[in-house]
Motif scaffolding. Sequence first.
Motif, short mmCIF file in Angstrom:
data_model
loop_
_atom_site.label_atom_id
_atom_site.label_comp_id
_atom_site.label_asym_id
_atom_site.label_seq_id
_atom_site.Cartn_x
_atom_site.Cartn_y
_atom_site.Cartn_z
N TYR A 179 0.83 -1.20 0.00
CA TYR A 179 0.00 0.00 0.00
C TYR A 179 0.87 1.26 0.00
O TYR A 179 0.65 2.18 -0.80
CB TYR A 179 -0.93 -0.02 1.21
CG TYR A 179 -1.82 1.18 1.32
CD1 TYR A 179 -2.93 1.32 0.50
CD2 TYR A 179 -1.55 2.19 2.24
CE1 TYR A 179 -3.75 2.43 0.59
CE2 TYR A 179 -2.36 3.30 2.34
CZ TYR A 179 -3.46 3.42 1.51
OH TYR A 179 -4.26 4.52 1.60
N VAL A 180 1.84 1.28 0.88
CA VAL A 180 2.76 2.43 0.95
C VAL A 180 3.52 2.56 -0.38
O VAL A 180 3.70 3.66 -0.90
CB VAL A 180 3.73 2.29 2.14
CG1 VAL A 180 4.84 3.32 2.08
CG2 VAL A 180 2.96 2.41 3.45
N THR A 181 3.93 1.43 -0.95
CA THR A 181 4.65 1.44 -2.23
C THR A 181 3.78 2.03 -3.33
O THR A 181 4.24 2.86 -4.12
CB THR A 181 5.11 0.02 -2.60
OG1 THR A 181 5.93 -0.49 -1.54
CG2 THR A 181 5.89 0.02 -3.90
N VAL A 182 2.53 1.60 -3.40
CA VAL A 182 1.61 2.13 -4.42
C VAL A 182 1.45 3.64 -4.24
O VAL A 182 1.51 4.40 -5.21
CB VAL A 182 0.23 1.43 -4.36
CG1 VAL A 182 -0.81 2.17 -5.17
CG2 VAL A 182 0.35 0.00 -4.85
N LEU A 183 1.25 4.08 -3.01
CA LEU A 183 1.09 5.52 -2.76
C LEU A 183 2.32 6.30 -3.21
O LEU A 183 2.21 7.35 -3.86
CB LEU A 183 0.81 5.79 -1.29
CG LEU A 183 -0.56 5.36 -0.78
CD1 LEU A 183 -0.69 5.66 0.72
CD2 LEU A 183 -1.67 6.03 -1.55
N LEU A 184 3.50 5.79 -2.89
CA LEU A 184 4.74 6.47 -3.29
C LEU A 184 4.90 6.50 -4.81
O LEU A 184 5.24 7.54 -5.38
CB LEU A 184 5.96 5.78 -2.66
CG LEU A 184 6.14 6.00 -1.16
CD1 LEU A 184 7.26 5.11 -0.62
CD2 LEU A 184 6.42 7.46 -0.87
N ILE A 185 4.65 5.38 -5.45
CA ILE A 185 4.78 5.32 -6.90
C ILE A 185 3.77 6.25 -7.57
O ILE A 185 4.11 6.97 -8.52
CB ILE A 185 4.65 3.87 -7.41
CG1 ILE A 185 5.91 3.09 -7.02
CG2 ILE A 185 4.42 3.81 -8.91
CD1 ILE A 185 5.85 1.61 -7.28
N LEU A 186 2.54 6.26 -7.09
CA LEU A 186 1.53 7.15 -7.67
C LEU A 186 1.88 8.61 -7.45
O LEU A 186 1.68 9.45 -8.32
CB LEU A 186 0.14 6.84 -7.10
CG LEU A 186 -0.46 5.50 -7.50
CD1 LEU A 186 -1.80 5.29 -6.80
CD2 LEU A 186 -0.60 5.40 -9.01
N ARG A 187 2.42 8.90 -6.28
CA ARG A 187 2.82 10.29 -5.97
C ARG A 187 3.97 10.73 -6.86
O ARG A 187 3.98 11.84 -7.37
CB ARG A 187 3.20 10.38 -4.49
CG ARG A 187 3.38 11.76 -4.01
CD ARG A 187 2.02 12.44 -3.87
NE ARG A 187 2.24 13.74 -3.31
CZ ARG A 187 1.88 14.86 -3.91
NH1 ARG A 187 1.23 14.84 -5.02
NH2 ARG A 187 2.15 16.01 -3.36
N LEU A 188 4.94 9.84 -7.06
CA LEU A 188 6.09 10.16 -7.90
C LEU A 188 5.73 10.23 -9.38
O LEU A 188 6.28 11.03 -10.13
CB LEU A 188 7.21 9.12 -7.70
CG LEU A 188 7.89 9.14 -6.33
CD1 LEU A 188 8.82 7.94 -6.19
CD2 LEU A 188 8.65 10.44 -6.12
N SER A 189 4.80 9.39 -9.81
CA SER A 189 4.47 9.33 -11.24
C SER A 189 3.49 10.41 -11.66
O SER A 189 3.33 10.67 -12.86
CB SER A 189 3.93 7.95 -11.61
OG SER A 189 2.72 7.69 -10.93
N GLY A 190 2.82 11.04 -10.74
CA GLY A 190 1.94 12.16 -11.08
C GLY A 190 0.49 11.78 -11.25
O GLY A 190 0.12 10.61 -11.26
N LYS A 191 -0.34 12.77 -11.42
CA LYS A 191 -1.79 12.61 -11.50
C LYS A 191 -2.21 11.81 -12.72
O LYS A 191 -3.23 11.13 -12.70
CB LYS A 191 -2.46 13.98 -11.54
CG LYS A 191 -2.24 14.79 -10.30
CD LYS A 191 -2.80 16.18 -10.47
CE LYS A 191 -2.44 17.05 -9.28
NZ LYS A 191 -2.73 18.44 -9.51
N ARG A 192 -1.46 11.89 -13.77
CA ARG A 192 -1.83 11.24 -15.02
C ARG A 192 -1.97 9.72 -14.88
O ARG A 192 -2.75 9.09 -15.57
CB ARG A 192 -0.77 11.57 -16.08
CG ARG A 192 -0.88 10.84 -17.39
CD ARG A 192 -2.11 11.33 -18.16
NE ARG A 192 -2.35 10.50 -19.31
CZ ARG A 192 -2.13 10.89 -20.55
NH1 ARG A 192 -1.68 12.09 -20.79
NH2 ARG A 192 -2.40 10.09 -21.54
#
Length: 171
Positions: free
Chosen positions: A20-33
């Motif tokens: 879960y934390v990994t997904v949040l970090l990856i989504l935050r780093l990869s941007g809204k798109r």
Amino acid sequence: MWFDSWSDLGRVLVIGASAYVTVLLILRLSGKRTLAKLNAFDLVVTVALGSTLATILLSSDVSWTEGAVALAVLAGLQTAVALLTSRWPVARNWVTARPTLLLRNGEAIESALRDERVSMDEIRQAVRSNGSGDVSSVAAVVLESDGTMSIISAQQFGNGSSLSGVRGYGD
């Protein structure tokens, strides 16, 4: 089967929280798109992210590291495709469908309805959902790249500049 072992539950708790934390970090780093629903490719990435997360959580055959790499690969590919399509319009045509004009000035464009497999009943439903009771008061109905329909009333049409690039309008 209701219960296998406490260690399986412990794995789901530990790996689940980490994933879960990994997904949040990856989504935050990869941007809204990455989670946008702009086109079919965006939808595929969103579904693939969810499927990967579920696999990390529930399959003991997949380690957290493998899952984290898979999530990063999906986000990286999404970012690469977004960069490519935003810089080269030709690439955009490979990845996304162009929006299509389905109705103009209250009149259905039969060839577009046929090509896009949309019925007049679906057009009327979209017009009603937009708060209009009269199809003839609609200047344009556009089937967008993400499958939604945009309704532009005659009062809101203006110069029609938002229809630039829409298949069936000016080409």
